[in-house]
Design a protein around this motif. Structure first.
Motif, PDB file in Angstrom:
ATOM      1  N   LEU A 158      44.814  44.411 110.004  1.00  0.00           N
ATOM      2  CA  LEU A 158      44.005  43.707 109.005  1.00  0.00           C
ATOM      3  C   LEU A 158      44.650  42.399 108.564  1.00  0.00           C
ATOM      4  O   LEU A 158      44.068  41.330 108.694  1.00  0.00           O
ATOM      5  CB  LEU A 158      43.754  44.598 107.782  1.00  0.00           C
ATOM      6  N   THR A 161      45.235  39.384 111.100  1.00  0.00           N
ATOM      7  CA  THR A 161      44.023  38.741 111.613  1.00  0.00           C
ATOM      8  C   THR A 161      43.023  38.401 110.516  1.00  0.00           C
ATOM      9  O   THR A 161      41.909  37.961 110.804  1.00  0.00           O
ATOM     10  CB  THR A 161      43.341  39.665 112.641  1.00  0.00           C
ATOM     11  N   ASN A 162      43.416  38.643 109.252  1.00  0.00           N
ATOM     12  CA  ASN A 162      42.521  38.401 108.121  1.00  0.00           C
ATOM     13  C   ASN A 162      41.194  39.148 108.302  1.00  0.00           C
ATOM     14  O   ASN A 162      40.107  38.602 108.104  1.00  0.00           O
ATOM     15  CB  ASN A 162      42.262  36.897 107.942  1.00  0.00           C
ATOM     16  N   SER A 163      41.295  40.413 108.677  1.00  0.00           N
ATOM     17  CA  SER A 163      40.119  41.250 108.913  1.00  0.00           C
ATOM     18  C   SER A 163      39.914  42.206 107.742  1.00  0.00           C
ATOM     19  O   SER A 163      40.828  42.459 106.952  1.00  0.00           O
ATOM     20  CB  SER A 163      40.293  42.060 110.202  1.00  0.00           C
ATOM     21  N   SER A 164      38.695  42.742 107.642  1.00  0.00           N
ATOM     22  CA  SER A 164      38.372  43.688 106.576  1.00  0.00           C
ATOM     23  C   SER A 164      38.281  45.121 107.065  1.00  0.00           C
ATOM     24  O   SER A 164      38.380  46.058 106.271  1.00  0.00           O
ATOM     25  CB  SER A 164      37.040  43.304 105.913  1.00  0.00           C
ATOM     26  N   ALA A 166      39.038  47.747 110.752  1.00  0.00           N
ATOM     27  CA  ALA A 166      39.419  47.957 112.147  1.00  0.00           C
ATOM     28  C   ALA A 166      39.175  49.423 112.470  1.00  0.00           C
ATOM     29  O   ALA A 166      39.398  50.297 111.634  1.00  0.00           O
ATOM     30  CB  ALA A 166      40.887  47.594 112.378  1.00  0.00           C
ATOM     31  N   ARG A 228      40.417  50.078 106.559  1.00  0.00           N
ATOM     32  CA  ARG A 228      39.436  49.217 105.892  1.00  0.00           C
ATOM     33  C   ARG A 228      39.932  48.713 104.549  1.00  0.00           C
ATOM     34  O   ARG A 228      40.740  49.355 103.881  1.00  0.00           O
ATOM     35  CB  ARG A 228      38.107  49.955 105.730  1.00  0.00           C
ATOM     36  N   THR A 234      31.886  46.625 102.454  1.00  0.00           N
ATOM     37  CA  THR A 234      32.243  47.884 103.103  1.00  0.00           C
ATOM     38  C   THR A 234      31.132  48.911 102.934  1.00  0.00           C
ATOM     39  O   THR A 234      30.965  49.807 103.760  1.00  0.00           O
ATOM     40  CB  THR A 234      33.558  48.436 102.515  1.00  0.00           C
TER      41      THR A 234
END
Length: 237
Positions: A158, A161-164, A166, A228, A234
């Protein structure tokens, strides 16, 4: 209502497709003991969670967990009454401390489905609703053992990769339609239910997986691991 839910607004209501009620764990058809309910409302930066229903799996102790994670990250294991009875007779668990190793045990009563796999989907998919004041969560199916520190997992999947969110992909199949036929062959659910779901996906525009969908590498999330961030979007997962 479902279509409108994708029109993100500052304030909006997203209905839950699993359980009823206004407060998770209380009069919802997925009941949690009253003395545990306040725990669900606690603020935590990170939690780790898993579930065993129908005593299908055994509790596996996480390893390689840093002292910081042990101090700051709670580990929650949801179980049903059948698994609860099994635990009391076969492990070091007792109702006095509600713990097995790092895991805090949360017993669920009045489960809505006869199929243990379906009941297990509730905490798995709705962890952000069961723990509304948590920033990040790591879900791990009980068949897996956590062997990496939770902070390292969050950094890798997360934060880096600056993700919310996976999610693990299926280890063998990448096409939803192939996966549907495999589920029929395995008799996991009745064929009519699977066909209904596939038709729904088609109406939503899903097509067979090809390399043209790259960089998307799969249409079939296996979902045994879900990492998450608990943010409003979400709820649309």
């Amino acid at each position: 209502d479902r279509t409108n839910s994708f029109d993100i607004k500052e304030s909006m209501t997203v209905h839950c497709g699993f359980v009823k009620g206004t407060k998770p764990g209380h009069q919802t058809g997925f009941e949690i003991d009253e003395d545990i309910l306040p725990e669900l409302d606690q603020f935590h930066d990170v939690i780790v969670a898993s579930a065993i229903f129908g005593k299908y799996d055994i509790i596996q102790e996480p390893v390689n967990i840093s002292e910081m994670a042990r101090k700051n990250i709670p580990f929650y294991m949801f179980i049903d009454e059948e698994t609860h009875s099994y635990l009391k007779n076969t492990s070091r668990y007792s109702d006095d401390n509600k713990r097995v190793g790092l895991w805090t045990i949360i017993v669920v009563h009045n489960v809505p489905y006869t199929d243990a796999r379906r009941n297990g989907k509730i905490p798995k998919l709705l962890l952000h609703r069961l723990f509304p004041n948590v920033r990040y969560s790591i879900w791990l199916d009980a068949k897996l053992q956590l062997v990496v520190d939770p902070y390292q997992i969050l950094e890798r999947f997360l934060w880096r990769t600056n993700s919310s969110i996976a999610m693990s992909r299926h280890y063998r199949r990448f096409d939803v339609f192939v996966e549907a036929e495999a589920n029929k062959a395995a008799r996991k659910y009745d064929n009519a239910s699977i066909d209904y779901q596939v038709e729904f996906y088609k109406k939503e525009g899903l097509t067979p997986y090809t390399d043209a969908k790259l960089p998307i590498t799969s249409d079939v999330p296996e979902g045994c691991t879900i990492i998450r961030e608990h943010i409003p979007i979400t709820n649309l997962f």
